[in-house]
Enzyme design. Structure first.
Site, PDB file in Angstrom:
ATOM      1  N   HIS A   1      76.024  11.408  23.364  1.00 23.42           N
ATOM      2  CA  HIS A   1      75.356  12.713  23.371  1.00 23.42           C
ATOM      3  C   HIS A   1      75.408  13.322  24.760  1.00 23.42           C
ATOM      4  CE1 HIS A   1      71.262  11.395  25.075  1.00 23.42           C
ATOM      5  NE2 HIS A   1      72.039  10.337  25.122  1.00 23.42           N
TER       6      HIS A   1
ATOM      7  N   CYS B   1      74.078  19.502  23.705  1.00 21.84           N
ATOM      8  CA  CYS B   1      74.257  18.474  22.668  1.00 21.84           C
ATOM      9  C   CYS B   1      75.065  18.979  21.480  1.00 21.84           C
ATOM     10  CB  CYS B   1      72.918  17.907  22.228  1.00 21.84           C
ATOM     11  SG  CYS B   1      71.824  19.075  21.373  1.00 21.84           S
TER      12      CYS B   1
ATOM     13  N   HIS C   1      67.771  17.926  18.971  1.00 21.07           N
ATOM     14  CA  HIS C   1      68.828  17.233  19.722  1.00 21.07           C
ATOM     15  C   HIS C   1      69.698  16.474  18.738  1.00 21.07           C
ATOM     16  CE1 HIS C   1      70.727  15.504  23.225  1.00 21.07           C
ATOM     17  NE2 HIS C   1      70.561  14.284  22.755  1.00 21.07           N
TER      18      HIS C   1
END
Length: 184
Positions: free
Chosen positions: A145, A81, A133
Site C-alpha cells: 500500500h 493508496c 484506505h
C-alpha cells in the site's frame, strides 16, 4: 529508512506463492490470452486467475519506495493508496478501477480475513470513515500500500495492532465470478 530487509521479506513471501518463473506483466497478459484461447475455447479459470495474481504482484512490487502523494496516480509524482491500486490493476490486467477506495470496496466479491488470497483488495478505516484506505494482499498476512503523507509505497503486516484495529474488509476482483462482477 532502509528498505532492504523489507524487500527481502517481501520477495521471500512472494516466491512462496509464485510459480517457479515470474513473468513481467506483459508476458502474463500474453499467457492469459493463450490460455483463454486454448482448451477448445474453454479457459482454465484457475490458470487464468493464477496468472492474473502473478501479474498484479509483479506490477505492484515495482512501485516499492515511491513517495506518497495525496491524489497521486503515477510513479513520477507519487501515489495515494487508491491511485497505487488503480495503477497496478490497470498495468497488470487492463482493469479501470474507480478512483476512490470507497468505490473500490463495492466491486468484486466480499471475502473474510481468513479467506484472503494474494491479489485481494484489503480495506481499512484510517480516517474515521469506512473504506478510507486500500491495499493489495500479497500473502502471509502482508499487504502492499501507499500509507500516508511522508510515507512511501511499502509492505506492512495485517497482524500489526494498527492494521488489525482498522481493518474493514476485503474484496476479490481476480478469479471466476469475482472478475466478471468487478468490471461495471
Amino acid at each position: 529508512m532502509d528498505l532492504k530487509p523489507l524487500l527481502i521479506a517481501l520477495v521471500s513471501a512472494a516466491l512462496l506463492h509464485a510459480p517457479a518463473h515470474a513473468e513481467p506483466p506483459e508476458a502474463a497478459q500474453q499467457a492469459q490470452a493463450r490460455e483463454a484461447s486454448s482448451d477448445e475455447g474453454q479457459p482454465d479459470l484457475f490458470g487464468r486467475a493464477t496468472h492474473q495474481v502473478q501479474g498484479v504482484m509483479n506490477s505492484g512490487l515495482q512501485y516499492l519506495g515511491i513517495p506518497y502523494r495525496f491524489g497521486g496516480s503515477s510513479a513520477e509524482t507519487g501515489f495515494d493508496c487508491s491511485g497505487l491500486v488503480r495503477r497496478i490493476f490497470s498495468d497488470a490486467l487492463g482493469l479501470n478501477l474507480p478512483r476512490s477506495a470507497r468505490e473500490m470496496a463495492s466491486m468484486g466479491k466480499q471475502v473474510g480475513r481468513n479467506e484472503l488470497k494474494p491479489g485481494d483488495l484489503v480495506f481499512f478505516n484510517t480516517m474515521r470513515r469506512t473504506f478510507s484506505h486500500v491495499g493489495i494482499y500479497l500473502g502471509d498476512d502482508r499487504f502492499l500500500h501507499s500509507p500516508s503523507a511522508g510515507g512511501r509505497v511499502r509492505v506492512d503486516n495485517l497482524n500489526e495492532a494498527y492494521w488489525q484495529r482498522t481493518f474493514n474488509g476485503a474484496r476479490r476482483l481476480i478469479g471466476g465470478e469475482a472478475a466478471a462482477n468487478s468490471i461495471r
